[in-house]
Design a protein around this motif. Sequence first.
Motif, PDB file in Angstrom:
ATOM      1  N   CYS A 222      37.327  41.470 -17.637  1.00 59.74           N
ATOM      2  CA  CYS A 222      37.092  42.196 -18.888  1.00 59.74           C
ATOM      3  C   CYS A 222      36.622  43.626 -18.655  1.00 59.74           C
ATOM      4  CB  CYS A 222      36.063  41.462 -19.738  1.00 59.74           C
ATOM      5  SG  CYS A 222      34.431  41.360 -18.956  1.00 59.74           S
ATOM      6  N   CYS A 223      36.450  44.008 -17.389  1.00 62.10           N
ATOM      7  CA  CYS A 223      35.887  45.330 -17.093  1.00 62.10           C
ATOM      8  C   CYS A 223      36.642  45.999 -15.959  1.00 62.10           C
ATOM      9  CB  CYS A 223      34.399  45.197 -16.736  1.00 62.10           C
ATOM     10  SG  CYS A 223      33.580  46.757 -16.368  1.00 62.10           S
ATOM     11  N   LYS A 224      37.033  47.237 -16.168  1.00 62.32           N
ATOM     12  CA  LYS A 224      37.681  48.024 -15.120  1.00 62.32           C
ATOM     13  C   LYS A 224      36.645  48.468 -14.089  1.00 62.32           C
ATOM     14  CE  LYS A 224      41.991  48.525 -16.667  1.00 62.32           C
ATOM     15  NZ  LYS A 224      43.176  48.151 -15.872  1.00 62.32           N
ATOM     16  N   SER A 225      37.007  48.362 -12.832  1.00 61.78           N
ATOM     17  CA  SER A 225      36.095  48.788 -11.774  1.00 61.78           C
ATOM     18  C   SER A 225      35.766  50.273 -11.888  1.00 61.78           C
ATOM     19  CB  SER A 225      36.706  48.494 -10.400  1.00 61.78           C
ATOM     20  OG  SER A 225      35.841  48.884  -9.366  1.00 61.78           O
ATOM     21  N   ASP A 226      36.765  51.091 -12.242  1.00 64.73           N
ATOM     22  CA  ASP A 226      36.537  52.529 -12.403  1.00 64.73           C
ATOM     23  C   ASP A 226      35.531  52.802 -13.513  1.00 64.73           C
ATOM     24  OD1 ASP A 226      38.318  52.979 -10.421  1.00 64.73           O
ATOM     25  OD2 ASP A 226      39.952  53.673 -11.696  1.00 64.73           O
ATOM     26  N   PHE A 227      35.576  52.009 -14.575  1.00 64.19           N
ATOM     27  CA  PHE A 227      34.628  52.165 -15.679  1.00 64.19           C
ATOM     28  C   PHE A 227      33.231  51.736 -15.243  1.00 64.19           C
ATOM     29  CE2 PHE A 227      32.324  50.265 -19.230  1.00 64.19           C
ATOM     30  CZ  PHE A 227      32.327  51.297 -20.163  1.00 64.19           C
ATOM     31  N   LEU A 228      33.152  50.638 -14.509  1.00 67.86           N
ATOM     32  CA  LEU A 228      31.873  50.108 -14.042  1.00 67.86           C
ATOM     33  C   LEU A 228      31.145  51.134 -13.173  1.00 67.86           C
ATOM     34  CD1 LEU A 228      30.007  47.606 -13.914  1.00 67.86           C
ATOM     35  CD2 LEU A 228      31.331  46.844 -11.938  1.00 67.86           C
ATOM     36  N   LYS A 229      31.910  51.885 -12.385  1.00 68.03           N
ATOM     37  CA  LYS A 229      31.320  52.920 -11.520  1.00 68.03           C
ATOM     38  C   LYS A 229      30.504  53.920 -12.322  1.00 68.03           C
ATOM     39  CE  LYS A 229      34.286  56.048 -10.232  1.00 68.03           C
ATOM     40  NZ  LYS A 229      35.314  56.820  -9.491  1.00 68.03           N
ATOM     41  N   TYR A 230      31.023  54.296 -13.492  1.00 67.37           N
ATOM     42  CA  TYR A 230      30.321  55.273 -14.306  1.00 67.37           C
ATOM     43  C   TYR A 230      29.248  54.630 -15.180  1.00 67.37           C
ATOM     44  CZ  TYR A 230      33.966  58.396 -12.712  1.00 67.37           C
ATOM     45  OH  TYR A 230      34.806  59.140 -11.916  1.00 67.37           O
ATOM     46  N   LEU A 231      29.475  53.404 -15.593  1.00 69.14           N
ATOM     47  CA  LEU A 231      28.483  52.704 -16.407  1.00 69.14           C
ATOM     48  C   LEU A 231      27.130  52.650 -15.700  1.00 69.14           C
ATOM     49  CD1 LEU A 231      27.614  50.869 -18.801  1.00 69.14           C
ATOM     50  CD2 LEU A 231      28.485  48.938 -17.465  1.00 69.14           C
ATOM     51  N   VAL A 232      27.136  52.355 -14.400  1.00 70.21           N
ATOM     52  CA  VAL A 232      25.865  52.210 -13.681  1.00 70.21           C
ATOM     53  C   VAL A 232      25.205  53.569 -13.412  1.00 70.21           C
ATOM     54  CG1 VAL A 232      26.522  50.024 -12.630  1.00 70.21           C
ATOM     55  CG2 VAL A 232      26.998  52.161 -11.402  1.00 70.21           C
ATOM     56  N   HIS A 233      25.857  54.651 -13.791  1.00 66.76           N
ATOM     57  CA  HIS A 233      25.242  55.984 -13.711  1.00 66.76           C
ATOM     58  C   HIS A 233      24.710  56.438 -15.067  1.00 66.76           C
ATOM     59  CE1 HIS A 233      25.544  57.963  -9.753  1.00 66.76           C
ATOM     60  NE2 HIS A 233      26.507  57.092  -9.516  1.00 66.76           N
ATOM     61  N   SER A 234      24.951  55.661 -16.105  1.00 68.67           N
ATOM     62  CA  SER A 234      24.509  56.066 -17.445  1.00 68.67           C
ATOM     63  C   SER A 234      22.995  56.008 -17.562  1.00 68.67           C
ATOM     64  CB  SER A 234      25.153  55.172 -18.507  1.00 68.67           C
ATOM     65  OG  SER A 234      24.661  53.850 -18.395  1.00 68.67           O
ATOM     66  N   ASP A 235      22.433  56.846 -18.428  1.00 63.01           N
ATOM     67  CA  ASP A 235      20.979  56.885 -18.617  1.00 63.01           C
ATOM     68  C   ASP A 235      20.406  55.531 -19.025  1.00 63.01           C
ATOM     69  OD1 ASP A 235      20.799  59.531 -17.885  1.00 63.01           O
ATOM     70  OD2 ASP A 235      20.842  60.303 -19.933  1.00 63.01           O
ATOM     71  N   PRO A 236      21.011  54.826 -20.001  1.00 62.30           N
ATOM     72  CA  PRO A 236      20.425  53.537 -20.389  1.00 62.30           C
ATOM     73  C   PRO A 236      20.373  52.532 -19.238  1.00 62.30           C
ATOM     74  CG  PRO A 236      21.919  54.311 -22.096  1.00 62.30           C
ATOM     75  CD  PRO A 236      22.107  55.206 -20.906  1.00 62.30           C
ATOM     76  N   PHE A 237      21.428  52.492 -18.417  1.00 63.00           N
ATOM     77  CA  PHE A 237      21.421  51.537 -17.305  1.00 63.00           C
ATOM     78  C   PHE A 237      20.351  51.913 -16.278  1.00 63.00           C
ATOM     79  CE2 PHE A 237      22.732  49.745 -13.247  1.00 63.00           C
ATOM     80  CZ  PHE A 237      23.005  48.426 -13.599  1.00 63.00           C
ATOM     81  N   ILE A 238      20.259  53.193 -15.951  1.00 64.65           N
ATOM     82  CA  ILE A 238      19.255  53.641 -14.981  1.00 64.65           C
ATOM     83  C   ILE A 238      17.848  53.410 -15.533  1.00 64.65           C
ATOM     84  CG2 ILE A 238      18.307  55.631 -13.767  1.00 64.65           C
ATOM     85  CD1 ILE A 238      20.908  54.593 -12.569  1.00 64.65           C
ATOM     86  N   ASP A 239      17.640  53.706 -16.815  1.00 59.83           N
ATOM     87  CA  ASP A 239      16.322  53.476 -17.430  1.00 59.83           C
ATOM     88  C   ASP A 239      15.948  51.998 -17.359  1.00 59.83           C
ATOM     89  OD1 ASP A 239      16.041  56.144 -17.991  1.00 59.83           O
ATOM     90  OD2 ASP A 239      16.679  55.971 -20.082  1.00 59.83           O
TER      91      ASP A 239
END
Length: 428
Positions: A108-125
């Motif tokens: 359900c998730c593209k690896s390329d998308f996941l790469k950027y998701l884990v750099h998002s502010d909410p995920f890092i916070d």
Amino acid sequence: MMDANLILDPLPSGWKNCQFGDICKRVKNPYKPVEGGETPYVGLEHLAQGFPSFVGRGVESEIRSSKTAFKAGDILFGKLRPYLRKAVQADFDGICSTDILAFRNAECCKSDFLKYLVHSDPFIDYAKSTTSGVQHPRTSWPSLKEFQLSLPPLPEQKKIAHILSTVQRAIEAQERIIATTTELKKALMQKLFTEGLRGEPQKETEIGLVPERWEVVELDDVINLFAGYAFKSKEAVPQSNTQLVRMGNLNQNKLDLNRKPIYFPDSYATDHQRFVLKEGDLIMSLTGTSGKEDYGFTVKLPKSERALLLNQRVTRIDITDSRLQKDFVHYFLLSRKFLDFLYPTAKGMKQANLSTHAMKKLKVLLPAKEEQEKIANCFKSLDEKIAVVGRKTAVLQDLFRTLLHELMTAKTSVHELELPQLEGAAPP
């Protein structure tokens, strides 16, 4: 959107709410390094800070303890100090440090998308809020898998990843230009400070080969090293227009006044006029770490709105011989021709301290002034190119951070998104 999650309200059409553990799984493939093996190894030191890219890699022969094996396409996320934002997508099979979590995307998730998701502010916070340990704060997979988010449909994930990848490639292209130009500058320094511009015969000197007509003189004969003052830290104030310039402000031959600033009352600029720096002054840091080249940095001061005070661990380089051109001296002090003789004069076991007394015996090149100016202009033109590309890179980095936030939170739609900043910046 709630704190420390990526749940959107209202939920965009086609998006769905889920947990991080629904869109990827942790890779748990233990690997024991083989002596003499050549499998690529990734440690935290090989991940860029704040940007999804590698800054190097090792090999398994360099390590001993058990690691995690990953595949190309997996996401490598630094669980130690997650606020450093160290996360990349692997484009090769390899092994990684146990301080790195490897994620493999679900259907359900593209690896390329996941790469950027884990750099998002909410995920890092969220990752920061789940750490344990004071000296070495680490997050964990059991915590991260519960991160809540709103996931776009696959076609939109692909578009989001494409847009961010385009900006990333543009940034990397600019960084390659900077790196190439910087290396060219180093090579040109070695060549010009050895051969000059006129192709004349050379002579052997205490600092190696130089053009035959150039003089080689002691630093003390043409330069005065003006020592700074030991301003008392207890007299510092929270904020003023008068700042102390310390060794830490001269990092990698660049002036950084935002690095742990220390201010003094504005009256100090009047009371200590001898130690007030001015535009165009050459200054050098005298203290660093033994075994590292993190001292002897030289900066030509740009114009500043603040009054700048000279600290005792920084020296001002005053040219006393009119035959020397300041810009030529500046670049010579940055060259290996000079630094290879400067570093051995430092004293200290853990902390390296340069002695201005010992430095006085070092050698300085003295060509004809016209040739000095031409050589300095060669380096100036390269510095100007680096500065222009650096400003362009900063604009792209701001764009990347903005788009990352806007696209992950659906504040900006991927449809009909135009990026005029990228024209000519990214390779085809």
